[in-house]
Scaffold this motif. Structure first.
Motif, PDB file in Angstrom:
ATOM      1  N   ALA A 280      51.118  42.847  32.730  1.00 17.40           N
ATOM      2  CA  ALA A 280      50.940  41.450  33.158  1.00 17.40           C
ATOM      3  C   ALA A 280      49.682  40.885  32.500  1.00 17.40           C
ATOM      4  O   ALA A 280      48.982  41.597  31.790  1.00 17.40           O
ATOM      5  CB  ALA A 280      50.819  41.384  34.680  1.00 17.40           C
ATOM      6  N   HIS A 281      49.395  39.608  32.747  1.00 16.14           N
ATOM      7  CA  HIS A 281      48.146  39.056  32.207  1.00 16.14           C
ATOM      8  C   HIS A 281      47.329  38.369  33.292  1.00 16.14           C
ATOM      9  O   HIS A 281      47.871  37.876  34.290  1.00 16.14           O
ATOM     10  CB  HIS A 281      48.405  38.136  31.004  1.00 16.14           C
ATOM     11  N   LEU A 282      46.016  38.349  33.081  1.00 21.10           N
ATOM     12  CA  LEU A 282      45.077  37.837  34.085  1.00 21.10           C
ATOM     13  C   LEU A 282      44.571  36.433  33.773  1.00 21.10           C
ATOM     14  O   LEU A 282      44.035  35.753  34.646  1.00 21.10           O
ATOM     15  CB  LEU A 282      43.857  38.767  34.182  1.00 21.10           C
TER      16      LEU A 282
ATOM     17  N   GLN B 259      48.806  31.180  39.512  1.00 17.68           N
ATOM     18  CA  GLN B 259      49.888  32.118  39.863  1.00 17.68           C
ATOM     19  C   GLN B 259      50.552  32.689  38.610  1.00 17.68           C
ATOM     20  O   GLN B 259      51.100  33.783  38.648  1.00 17.68           O
ATOM     21  CB  GLN B 259      50.904  31.439  40.783  1.00 17.68           C
ATOM     22  N   ASP B 260      50.521  31.934  37.501  1.00 19.94           N
ATOM     23  CA  ASP B 260      50.889  32.461  36.175  1.00 19.94           C
ATOM     24  C   ASP B 260      49.617  33.062  35.590  1.00 19.94           C
ATOM     25  O   ASP B 260      48.764  32.314  35.113  1.00 19.94           O
ATOM     26  CB  ASP B 260      51.432  31.343  35.291  1.00 19.94           C
ATOM     27  N   ASP B 261      49.373  34.336  35.606  1.00 23.67           N
ATOM     28  CA  ASP B 261      50.348  35.350  35.914  1.00 23.67           C
ATOM     29  C   ASP B 261      49.795  36.274  36.983  1.00 23.67           C
ATOM     30  O   ASP B 261      50.139  37.429  37.048  1.00 23.67           O
ATOM     31  CB  ASP B 261      50.679  36.100  34.620  1.00 23.67           C
TER      32      ASP B 261
ATOM     33  N   LYS C  76      44.050  36.696  27.499  1.00 20.45           N
ATOM     34  CA  LYS C  76      44.385  35.880  26.336  1.00 20.45           C
ATOM     35  C   LYS C  76      45.885  35.661  26.070  1.00 20.45           C
ATOM     36  O   LYS C  76      46.258  35.210  24.994  1.00 20.45           O
ATOM     37  CB  LYS C  76      43.734  36.459  25.062  1.00 20.45           C
ATOM     38  N   GLU C  77      46.731  35.970  27.072  1.00 19.11           N
ATOM     39  CA  GLU C  77      48.162  35.762  26.859  1.00 19.11           C
ATOM     40  C   GLU C  77      48.466  34.297  26.630  1.00 19.11           C
ATOM     41  O   GLU C  77      49.309  33.937  25.813  1.00 19.11           O
ATOM     42  CB  GLU C  77      48.957  36.277  28.072  1.00 19.11           C
ATOM     43  N   GLU C  78      47.746  33.429  27.356  1.00 19.92           N
ATOM     44  CA  GLU C  78      48.064  31.999  27.301  1.00 19.92           C
ATOM     45  C   GLU C  78      47.712  31.363  25.961  1.00 19.92           C
ATOM     46  O   GLU C  78      48.115  30.230  25.680  1.00 19.92           O
ATOM     47  CB  GLU C  78      47.347  31.248  28.439  1.00 19.92           C
ATOM     48  N   ILE C  79      46.948  32.051  25.133  1.00 20.85           N
ATOM     49  CA  ILE C  79      46.653  31.483  23.809  1.00 20.85           C
ATOM     50  C   ILE C  79      47.160  32.412  22.696  1.00 20.85           C
ATOM     51  O   ILE C  79      46.637  32.408  21.594  1.00 20.85           O
ATOM     52  CB  ILE C  79      45.155  31.142  23.635  1.00 20.85           C
TER      53      ILE C  79
ATOM     54  N   MET D  18      54.833  25.540  36.534  1.00 22.09           N
ATOM     55  CA  MET D  18      54.060  26.493  35.735  1.00 22.09           C
ATOM     56  C   MET D  18      53.039  25.763  34.850  1.00 22.09           C
ATOM     57  O   MET D  18      53.366  24.753  34.248  1.00 22.09           O
ATOM     58  CB  MET D  18      55.005  27.317  34.857  1.00 22.09           C
ATOM     59  N   HIS D  19      51.819  26.273  34.826  1.00 20.85           N
ATOM     60  CA  HIS D  19      50.691  25.747  34.041  1.00 20.85           C
ATOM     61  C   HIS D  19      50.075  24.481  34.626  1.00 20.85           C
ATOM     62  O   HIS D  19      49.154  23.920  34.046  1.00 20.85           O
ATOM     63  CB  HIS D  19      51.060  25.512  32.569  1.00 20.85           C
ATOM     64  N   ALA D  20      50.581  24.004  35.769  1.00 21.64           N
ATOM     65  CA  ALA D  20      49.918  22.881  36.449  1.00 21.64           C
ATOM     66  C   ALA D  20      48.696  23.430  37.184  1.00 21.64           C
ATOM     67  O   ALA D  20      48.606  24.634  37.432  1.00 21.64           O
ATOM     68  CB  ALA D  20      50.881  22.235  37.440  1.00 21.64           C
TER      69      ALA D  20
END
Ligand code: MN
Ligand code: MN
Length: 474
Positions: A109-111, A269-271, A300-303, A447-449
């Motif tokens: 998962a990612h933090l 909550q993501d993730d 760094k998953e989101e980028i 998601m991402h809000a």
């Protein structure tokens, strides 16, 4: 056989999770929701997530891999170790009875989550208000961040190595920060623009002060107020921003949604919903497993998973090589490669639940829904599965058996309609090791809000799925 009984006998049986709970399990769902919210509230940044995850692991008897390496202590079946990588990513291992080269069971998962990072030189004053310049992190829609109470979190590292921790905005008597929006009365021109063009990244500047410091010149006197505050409270100067990692996140706690308190509203909550599920599943999994178990909590998953704390860095392989060295005289890179290619992995990330307010986004036959449990996405990617990792049915068959035999409510789906868009997770990076990988995580809304919504039953079933995977996948 009548048509209806054929449907019953042979049709798919995906059901609402709440209706499938065993005796007393209702309370477990609610209790899990409370623990999850507490984790969210204590973990507004990836560093705080990592710190709290390690704290929980230590309490459950996990030892530092780094210290085991230093001491040259061999690892035995049943041993539990953690590796904290640059305070931002975490690996957890529970050593199995089988040799490492037989492969592991991995939940990754990612933090990190979308947010507003302060720019390298963030502080300025304009028209009697002091502001921070920000550069958003991850894929956000910008307008939901306007007029929200915001908090500031992070660390400043001074030249002598001193670490200053900042957390302001979440205590009851803390001030908050805020980005202004244009009033509707003057929005006629703005309203003509497309949403994607109406708000610019350079406008996401939170207000941070408005009182001039006495004795300072007009034009910089309000900025001086902030400089004095930062020096009085944290002992820092403006140049210390040069070596800082400061994040603007929504201020406020995770809350229950609904009269029945069945859903959760929270930032991040993501993730963290999957990260917390993976962590809890690892801590609660049975002792002395056959295969070694591993939880990856990446940054760094989101980028795009770049950087030395992201999944594209070698930190995971490096830790695995250390683990191999502590378990076998014949430890070498071949052992590690065999381990990786014989592993099974759940890429634990959220997916887009169907939203009745935006009904045109999903193929209803392949959508995932609130309340129907943890979601398995066979593939990610966009427009023709491009860029996605497509799971093998041989692995999916094992997973179905594991979930169905162990009371996991789960659903199958895609992230949205084929030509609309899509998304990726760390699945393809783990698949590059030749592991068997599938996306398996919680369906969420918005998601991402700044404030995302989840269902408590789906959060619990995500935990239950990962625990079943660790204890029973064979
Ligand atoms: Mn994610
Ligand atoms: Mn994301």
């Amino acid at each position: 056989m009548a048509a209806q009984s054929i449907t019953k006998a042979l049709g798919s049986q995906f059901k609402l999770g709440w209706k499938k709970l065993g005796p007393g399990e209702d309370q477990k769902v609610l209790d899990y929701g409370e623990k999850y919210k507490a984790f969210l509230n204590a973990s507004k940044t990836e560093r705080l997530c990592a710190e709290n995850a390690v704290e929980m692991a230590k309490k459950a008897g996990f030892k530092s891999l780094e210290e085991a390496v230093k001491a040259g202590e061999p690892l035995q079946c049943g041993d539990k170790v953690y590796a904290l990588h640059r305070d931002k990513s975490v690996l957890l291992f529970r050593i199995g009875s089988a040799p490492l080269n037989q492969g592991m069971l991995v939940v990754g998962a990612h933090l990190d989550c979308p947010r507003l990072d302060l720019k390298p030189m963030p502080l300025y004053e304009d028209s009697n208000i002091a502001y921070f310049k920000t550069h958003y992190y991850g894929g956000i829609k910008k307008y939901p961040w306007l007029t929200l109470p915001l908090a500031l979190y992070g660390r400043v590292i001074q030249k002598d190595g001193k670490v200053i921790r900042i957390a302001i905005g979440d205590q009851a008597d803390d001030p908050v920060f805020c980005i202004s929006d244009l009033l509707p009365h003057l929005s006629q021109k703005l309203n003509q623009k497309k949403i994607a063009d109406a708000f610019e990244g350079e406008q996401l500047n939170p207000m941070i002060a408005s009182r001039p410091l006495s004795g300072e010149e007009d034009g910089t006197a309000i900025k001086a107020t902030v400089l004095k505050y930062l020096n009085d409270h944290y002992g820092m100067t403006e140049e210390d921003f040069a070596s800082a990692e400061l994040e603007i996140v929504p201020a406020g706690q995770a809350r229950d949604i609904g009269f029945d308190r069945s859903m959760i509203l929270s930032f991040g909550q993501d993730d963290r919903i999957c990260a917390y599920a993976a962590l809890s599943a690892m801590l609660d999994a049975a002792d002395k497993p056959q295969k070694t178990q591993c939880v990856i909590l990446a940054d760094k998953e989101e980028i795009g998973s770049y950087g030395n704390t992201g999944m594209q860095s070698r930190f995971f392989e490096n830790a695995l090589a250390e683990l191999a060295a502590l378990q076998s005289d014949a430890s070498n890179s071949l052992e590690v490669r065999r381990c990786l290619s014989r592993s099974f992995c759940l890429s634990a990330d959220v997916t887009a639940a169907y939203d009745p307010n935006f009904p045109d986004t999903h193929d209803m036959h392949n959508a995932t829904f609130f309340g129907k449990g943890v979601a398995v996405n066979k593939y990610g990617g966009a427009r023709g599965k491009s860029g996605g990792s497509d799971a093998n049915p041989e692995f999916l068959a094992k997973l179905r058996k594991c979930f169905d035999d162990n009371g996991v409510t789960w659903q199958l789906g895609e992230m949205g309609k084929i030509d609309l868009g899509g998304g990726g997770t760390i699945a393809y990076m783990l698949a590059a090791y030749d592991m068997e990988v599938v996306d398996c995580g919680t369906p969420i809304l918005s998601m991402h809000a700044p404030w995302e919504q989840s269902s408590k039953i789906d959060a619990y079933m995500t935990y239950k799925a990962y625990r079943a995977f660790f204890n029973h996948l064979s």
